[in-house]
Scaffold this active site. Sequence first.
Site, PDB file in Angstrom:
ATOM      1  N   TRP A   1      37.143  49.330  49.110  1.00 32.27           N
ATOM      2  CA  TRP A   1      36.103  50.304  48.782  1.00 32.27           C
ATOM      3  C   TRP A   1      36.523  51.086  47.550  1.00 32.27           C
ATOM      4  CZ3 TRP A   1      37.496  55.400  48.519  1.00 32.27           C
ATOM      5  CH2 TRP A   1      38.614  55.816  49.253  1.00 32.27           C
TER       6      TRP A   1
ATOM      7  N   GLU B   1      46.380  64.970  48.323  1.00 34.75           N
ATOM      8  CA  GLU B   1      46.155  63.577  47.914  1.00 34.75           C
ATOM      9  C   GLU B   1      46.296  63.406  46.403  1.00 34.75           C
ATOM     10  OE1 GLU B   1      45.741  60.973  49.743  1.00 34.75           O
ATOM     11  OE2 GLU B   1      45.045  61.620  51.701  1.00 34.75           O
TER      12      GLU B   1
ATOM     13  N   GLU C   1      46.070  54.540  47.629  1.00 40.66           N
ATOM     14  CA  GLU C   1      46.024  55.968  47.921  1.00 40.66           C
ATOM     15  C   GLU C   1      45.309  56.752  46.816  1.00 40.66           C
ATOM     16  OE1 GLU C   1      47.380  58.085  50.359  1.00 40.66           O
ATOM     17  OE2 GLU C   1      47.905  56.426  51.693  1.00 40.66           O
TER      18      GLU C   1
ATOM     19  N   HIS D   1      41.765  58.121  47.320  1.00 40.51           N
ATOM     20  CA  HIS D   1      41.482  59.188  48.271  1.00 40.51           C
ATOM     21  C   HIS D   1      41.195  60.510  47.563  1.00 40.51           C
ATOM     22  CE1 HIS D   1      44.076  56.818  51.409  1.00 40.51           C
ATOM     23  NE2 HIS D   1      43.018  56.152  50.986  1.00 40.51           N
TER      24      HIS D   1
ATOM     25  N   GLU E   1      52.201  59.363  57.116  1.00 39.00           N
ATOM     26  CA  GLU E   1      50.963  58.584  57.128  1.00 39.00           C
ATOM     27  C   GLU E   1      50.189  58.803  58.426  1.00 39.00           C
ATOM     28  OE1 GLU E   1      49.522  57.140  54.789  1.00 39.00           O
ATOM     29  OE2 GLU E   1      50.972  56.447  53.324  1.00 39.00           O
TER      30      GLU E   1
ATOM     31  N   THR F   1      48.458  62.220  58.165  1.00 32.94           N
ATOM     32  CA  THR F   1      47.238  62.229  57.353  1.00 32.94           C
ATOM     33  C   THR F   1      46.120  61.451  58.033  1.00 32.94           C
ATOM     34  OG1 THR F   1      48.200  60.398  56.066  1.00 32.94           O
ATOM     35  CG2 THR F   1      48.361  62.599  55.133  1.00 32.94           C
TER      36      THR F   1
ATOM     37  N   ASP G   1      42.419  54.018  56.013  1.00 26.40           N
ATOM     38  CA  ASP G   1      43.457  53.599  55.058  1.00 26.40           C
ATOM     39  C   ASP G   1      44.824  54.122  55.488  1.00 26.40           C
ATOM     40  OD1 ASP G   1      41.887  52.145  53.349  1.00 26.40           O
ATOM     41  OD2 ASP G   1      42.014  53.548  51.663  1.00 26.40           O
ATOM     42  N   GLU G   2      44.859  55.393  55.852  1.00 24.38           N
ATOM     43  CA  GLU G   2      46.135  56.000  56.252  1.00 24.38           C
ATOM     44  C   GLU G   2      46.700  55.293  57.481  1.00 24.38           C
ATOM     45  OE1 GLU G   2      47.283  57.843  54.144  1.00 24.38           O
ATOM     46  OE2 GLU G   2      45.869  59.289  53.329  1.00 24.38           O
TER      47      GLU G   2
ATOM     48  N   HIS H   1      48.288  52.046  56.383  1.00 20.81           N
ATOM     49  CA  HIS H   1      49.569  52.303  55.719  1.00 20.81           C
ATOM     50  C   HIS H   1      50.632  52.751  56.726  1.00 20.81           C
ATOM     51  CE1 HIS H   1      47.126  53.139  51.810  1.00 20.81           C
ATOM     52  NE2 HIS H   1      47.266  51.849  52.055  1.00 20.81           N
TER      53      HIS H   1
END
Length: 389
Positions: free
Chosen positions: A84, A128, A166, A169, A219, A222, A251-252, A255
């Site tokens: 995305w 971020e 990252e 974000h 991670e 977040t 996403d976090e 990760h």
Amino acid sequence: MALHLNTLSFFVVSKKLPYSQSHGRSITTIRSSRPALMCSTLAAKTRDVVTHSMAPEKVEIFRSLETWAEQNVLIHLKPVDKSWQPTDFLPESETSEGFYEQVKELRERCKQLPAEHFVALVGEMITEEALPTYQTMLNTLDGVRDETGASLTSWATWIRAWTAEENRHGDLLNKYLYLSGRVDMKQIEKSIQYLIRSGMDPKFENNPYNGFVYTSFQERATFISHGNTARLVKKHGDMKLAQICGTIAADEKRHETAYTKIVEKLFEIDPDDTILALAGMMKKRFRMPGHFMYDGQDDKIFDHFSAVTQRLGVYTGQDYADILEFLIERWKVEKLIGLTSEGRKAQDFVCGLPLRIRRILENKALVDTAKKGGSAVPFGWVFGQEIRI
């Protein structure tokens, strides 16, 4: 009164500890010749900075894990053409009529959100946006750093690709908050510049054991905070912002999975040094990436921001304890065997820590309950509005 960053002046003295004490680490004593201003006024002080605490032969462990990392860590990255992008969630700027109408709708949605929610969102976004600092920190780690800036090792590839993922974000949250009209972007931009300029001090000691323990914890933190923010804004009707925060949280989580797998592997092949690293990082207390946050006005803005997120339930002391419990179970810390006496002490310390943290939180809750109401402080991020902390 606004504070400005002063150039730091240091007298630096390096000394070596005996190998049995330090595993060959170097300790640098930094003496500040005058009071240093980073994000707030700091008293002149002397402190020992430990560097390169990992024994040199341990570098071979990470070299030997190159193929493993390629097969087990890099798989948690997404191809760019399948990722995305911020524009997927923002008003379409290609057509002027549609763009203005979409911005108007965005602003109408944002009118329903309390100012304190924007404080939480801005603090998350600033954290971020300080991504250059985090890539820099990973590239201080012995055995895994990107030695050339374009190295093809699995570790270097991960650091660059993780950074690239990252990066979206802060970019997305920044643009959304700008379009909302609810925040003072000039004040926010100054905060971002201050934070990147100040850096961070997670006390990695150039040691990837420490670094990967920290990133596993961070991670997950977040993931939790963005997920909780998504639920908060959803209650106030901003479904698009909830979708944005939920997407970032996903996403976090991905990760987090990669970093926890690395530490899991280290526990498998070198349990003693790994449990010592985990215990050591917990004794230092995890310092959040934004702990040097400053907006040019409020010396304690990070503490105030943290207090707001605690009160709103975005990220709390209970979350901290939950994360530690999760990682202890994920890494099967209680079941480790064959440890040295020092390793067993570290194991006992870590496994007993969640309960100790919860007891402290219970006592704090009793004290807070005894207090009536709460103080309010002005946040420049939301045009000086006073927010209860």
